[in-house]
Scaffold this motif. Structure first.
Motif, short mmCIF file in Angstrom:
data_model
loop_
_atom_site.label_atom_id
_atom_site.label_comp_id
_atom_site.label_asym_id
_atom_site.label_seq_id
_atom_site.Cartn_x
_atom_site.Cartn_y
_atom_site.Cartn_z
N LEU A 1 0.81 -1.23 0.00
CA LEU A 1 0.00 0.00 0.00
C LEU A 1 0.84 1.27 0.00
O LEU A 1 0.35 2.33 -0.40
N THR A 2 2.10 1.19 0.45
CA THR A 2 2.95 2.37 0.32
C THR A 2 3.16 2.67 -1.16
O THR A 2 3.13 3.83 -1.59
N ILE A 3 3.33 1.61 -1.95
CA ILE A 3 3.46 1.81 -3.40
C ILE A 3 2.18 2.45 -3.95
O ILE A 3 2.23 3.41 -4.71
N ARG A 4 1.06 1.93 -3.49
CA ARG A 4 -0.22 2.49 -3.95
C ARG A 4 -0.36 3.96 -3.54
O ARG A 4 -0.87 4.79 -4.30
N ALA A 5 0.10 4.27 -2.32
CA ALA A 5 0.02 5.66 -1.83
C ALA A 5 0.81 6.59 -2.75
O ALA A 5 0.32 7.67 -3.13
N PHE A 6 2.02 6.18 -3.12
CA PHE A 6 2.83 7.01 -4.03
C PHE A 6 2.15 7.13 -5.39
O PHE A 6 2.13 8.21 -5.99
N ASN A 7 1.59 6.02 -5.87
CA ASN A 7 0.93 6.05 -7.18
C ASN A 7 -0.28 6.98 -7.18
O ASN A 7 -0.49 7.75 -8.12
N LEU A 8 -1.07 6.92 -6.12
CA LEU A 8 -2.24 7.80 -6.03
C LEU A 8 -1.80 9.26 -5.90
O LEU A 8 -2.45 10.16 -6.46
N ALA A 9 -0.72 9.50 -5.16
CA ALA A 9 -0.22 10.87 -5.01
C ALA A 9 0.14 11.46 -6.37
O ALA A 9 -0.19 12.62 -6.67
N GLU A 10 0.77 10.64 -7.21
CA GLU A 10 1.16 11.13 -8.54
C GLU A 10 -0.05 11.32 -9.44
O GLU A 10 -0.15 12.31 -10.17
N LYS A 11 -0.97 10.36 -9.38
CA LYS A 11 -2.12 10.41 -10.29
C LYS A 11 -3.03 11.60 -9.98
O LYS A 11 -3.53 12.25 -10.88
N TYR A 12 -3.23 11.85 -8.69
CA TYR A 12 -4.18 12.91 -8.30
C TYR A 12 -3.52 14.14 -7.72
O TYR A 12 -4.19 15.08 -7.31
N ARG A 13 -2.22 14.13 -7.70
CA ARG A 13 -1.44 15.28 -7.24
C ARG A 13 -1.89 15.84 -5.90
O ARG A 13 -2.49 16.92 -5.82
N LEU A 14 -1.59 15.11 -4.87
CA LEU A 14 -1.89 15.58 -3.52
C LEU A 14 -1.03 14.81 -2.52
O LEU A 14 -0.44 13.78 -2.89
N PRO A 15 -0.94 15.30 -1.29
CA PRO A 15 -0.25 14.51 -0.26
C PRO A 15 -1.17 13.37 0.18
O PRO A 15 -2.32 13.61 0.56
N VAL A 16 -0.69 12.14 0.08
CA VAL A 16 -1.49 10.99 0.49
C VAL A 16 -1.08 10.62 1.92
O VAL A 16 0.10 10.58 2.25
N MET A 17 -2.09 10.36 2.75
CA MET A 17 -1.85 10.04 4.17
C MET A 17 -1.74 8.52 4.32
O MET A 17 -2.69 7.79 3.98
N PHE A 18 -0.61 8.06 4.84
CA PHE A 18 -0.42 6.63 5.03
C PHE A 18 -0.53 6.35 6.52
O PHE A 18 0.40 6.59 7.29
N MET A 19 -1.69 5.87 6.94
CA MET A 19 -2.05 5.80 8.36
C MET A 19 -1.79 4.41 8.93
O MET A 19 -2.67 3.56 9.00
N MET A 20 -0.55 4.23 9.39
CA MET A 20 -0.21 2.99 10.09
C MET A 20 -0.57 3.14 11.57
O MET A 20 -1.05 4.18 12.00
#
Lengths: 191, 394
Positions: B160-179
């Motif tokens: 999901l960290t990979i997914r977080a980076f991918n979503l950040a790039e696709k939608y251009r925003l800071p993605v919150m990774f809540m562990m």
């Protein structure tokens, strides 16, 4: 579903966390099981008491912590006092015989095994490998995991220059455990 | 559009590592080559590993003077072309709120990792909680939408960290990774696939000529393409309300257009962003909604209730699980649909009731919501969740 809860406890510096790592790794990487390892964090993890918990299962582990261990491995008196009442009545208690005196009555039914792991490690020339001696002993007396799996996990977890020493430590503990099972060694320090 | 991961950052193999280390490997696999941090328990191991690994991968880790600096240094790196992230826990997360708002306003693709511990304030440094779930949604001032992910295992910390980076790039925003501390410090098997099996979303660099480029003119998906400093493009980045050129334009009209776009780019793409694990929801009487470590304890509780043979009338009680893998954007429609056909929701979380309010709101009174709260410090006992399941069935 078969779940085995194991707690390893002792002093900081004895390699308690490493033991838990080796057993956890053996189960999920060198065998087809699942394992979850957690450790006590915080001030208590520096110097004083150290403990680690491993849950082994043939299914993905859901609840991550140990509540009622099937197996308790203790390498310090303090850890013994704190954790020995937790062991299940059909469980196994493993102690470092030179460091732990089995003073209080454990639950009836609990099988108690002891090994002078520190002394055996010293005989190999390095006290530091007492945890791997204990790991070998654990492997022999519990029969939980194949010796080959744990051996591989040891080799996978230690630095290259100490692989040979750790392997000898594992074998020493394993051989001692086999002797204990045969009944040819009984030096458990009980009162 | 996706590409394969850069093999330099991918530690292919089977590992026995904790969630923090797995998160770091996920970031490296995703292409993160810059991290700025102010290390804090229980997140320290993420950047500790990053600092050890990055010299051989090629990149930078910098320990800044505080969380304010850490959370803005990474944004400079992003505008310079790097994929970047920072890692923190509650007290640091609070300090980063201003710069999270800046990243939202300037549409800076990046990842903020929060390994949650007991709060408020310095609280319980070494013990788990899930008390920052509303803070990651609303903590910076003004109106906006975020994306948040909540892993429940070390393997998911990687994936999901990979997914977080991918979503950040696709939608251009800071993605919150809540562990949470439990997942962060829990060691399990983590399989890292070969680089050519890892899909990476590259930065959406503009294809326009430098003299035609407008830094904040959005595409059809409401997200603008970006330029990289040094490539010959002139662009302006500001936290002030800005027009398509990126220049300050503090008018009601510009504000209305910009703030709605920042909201809508997430809400209109929610189906693409949102992932949830749905277990036995068909014909369920009770649905447990959970995330992070609590979802595993909740599954244990569900098994306990099933094993006890609980009945509803003359048939077995049916319990489903809805796991929020992306708590934000919240899956309103799915919860609403479930609410119309079940008896009740049970929402266990390591806080005094945060996502449970969302479940209650989204269900619109069609089903009851029972929050199983916990102030943090450890996980729930499965028994207390099991009890709430029975109460919801009544």
């Amino acid at each position: 579903m078969s779940v085995t809860e194991i707690r390893f406890a002792g002093f900081g510096g004895q390699g308690v966390i490493m033991m838990a790592t080796v057993i956890g790794k053996a189960a999920c990487i060198f065998e087809n099981g699942y394992s979850t390892m957690t450790q006590a964090f915080g001030p208590e993890a520096r110097g004083g008491a150290a403990s680690a918990q491993v849950v082994l299962s043939d299914q993905p582990v859901l609840y991550p912590y140990v509540t009622e261990p099937n197996i308790l491995v203790v390498m310090a008196q303090e850890a013994y006092t704190k954790f020995s009442p937790e062991v299940r009545s059909d469980g196994i208690l493993i102690v470092e015989t030179d460091l732990v005196r089995v003073t209080t009555a454990v639950k009836p039914g609990v099988r108690v095994y002891g090994v002078p792991a520190t002394r055996l490690a010293e005989q190999l020339g390095k006290k530091m490998v007492l945890n791997i001696v204990m790991t070998g002993f654990f492997t022999a007396v519990t029969g939980l995991l194949a010796a080959e799996s744990v051996r591989n996990a040891v080799l996978d977890s230690v630095p290259a220059h100490s692989k040979d020493l750790n392997l000898r430590a594992f074998e020493a503990g394993f051989a001692y455990g086999q002797k204990v099972l045969e009944g040819s060694v009984t030096d458990l320090a009980t009162v | 559009m996706t590409v394969h991961a850069d093999p330099k950052g991918v530690l292919t193999g089977t590992h026995f590592i904790d969630g923090d280390h797995a998160c770091c490997e996920g970031a490296l696999a995703a292409g993160a080559r810059f991290a700025s941090g102010y290390p804090i328990t229980p997140s320290t191991e993420v950047v500790e590993r990053f600092a050890a690994r990055i010299p051989s991968v090629g990149g930078v880790f910098i320990q800044m003077e505080d969380e304010l600096a850490a959370s803005i240094a990474l944004q400079g790196a992003v505008w310079g072309g790097a994929k970047a992230f920072t890692v923190t826990s509650g007290p640091g997360f609070s300090l980063m709120m201003e710069h999270i708002g800046y990243a939202l306003m300037t549409e800076t693709p990046c990842v903020f990792v929060d390994v949650q511990r007991g709060g408020p304030s310095t609280g319980l440094p070494t013990m788990p909680a899930q008390g920052d779930m509303m803070q990651c949604r609303w903590g910076s001032h003004g109106d906006y939408e975020v994306i948040a992910l909540a892993p429940n295992s070390p393997q998911e910390c990687f994936d999901l960290t990979i997914r977080a980076f991918n979503l950040a790039e696709k939608y251009r925003l800071p993605v919150m990774f809540m562990m949470d501390e439990c997942v962060g410090h829990m060691t399990e098997k983590v399989v890292i696939p070969p680089a050519d099996q890892i899909e990476i979303t590259p930065r959406r660099l503009t294809k326009q000529a430098p003299d035609e480029f407008l830094g904040y003119k959005a595409d059809e998906d409401l997200v603008p393409d970006i330029a990289k400093a040094g490539d010959g493009y002139r662009f302006h980045v500001t936290g002030l309300t800005h027009n398509e050129k990126g220049y300050p334009s503090m008018t009601v009209k510009t504000q209305d257009k910009l703030i709605h776009r920042l909201q809508d780019k997430i809400l209109q793409n929610a189906d693409d962003i949102s992932i949830n694990e749905e277990v036995d929801l068909d014909a369920a009487d009770v649905v447990v909604v959970a995330y992070g470590i609590t979802s595993r304890v909740a599954m244990k509780a569900i098994q306990m209730v099933r094993d006890s043979g609980q009945k509803l009338g003359n048939r077995k009680l049916r319990i489903g699980m809805f796991r929020l893998i992306t708590p934000w954007p919240f899956p309103d429609k799915k919860i609403r649909a479930l609410a119309g056909r079940i008896r009740g929701f049970v929402v266990p979380e390591l806080n005094l009731g945060q996502m449970s309010r969302e479940v209650e709101r989204a269900s619109g009174g069609l089903a009851k919501t029972i929050a199983v709260t916990h102030a943090g410090g450890t996980v729930h006992s499965p028994e207390e969740i099991a009890e709430a399941i029975l109460e919801a069935a009544r």
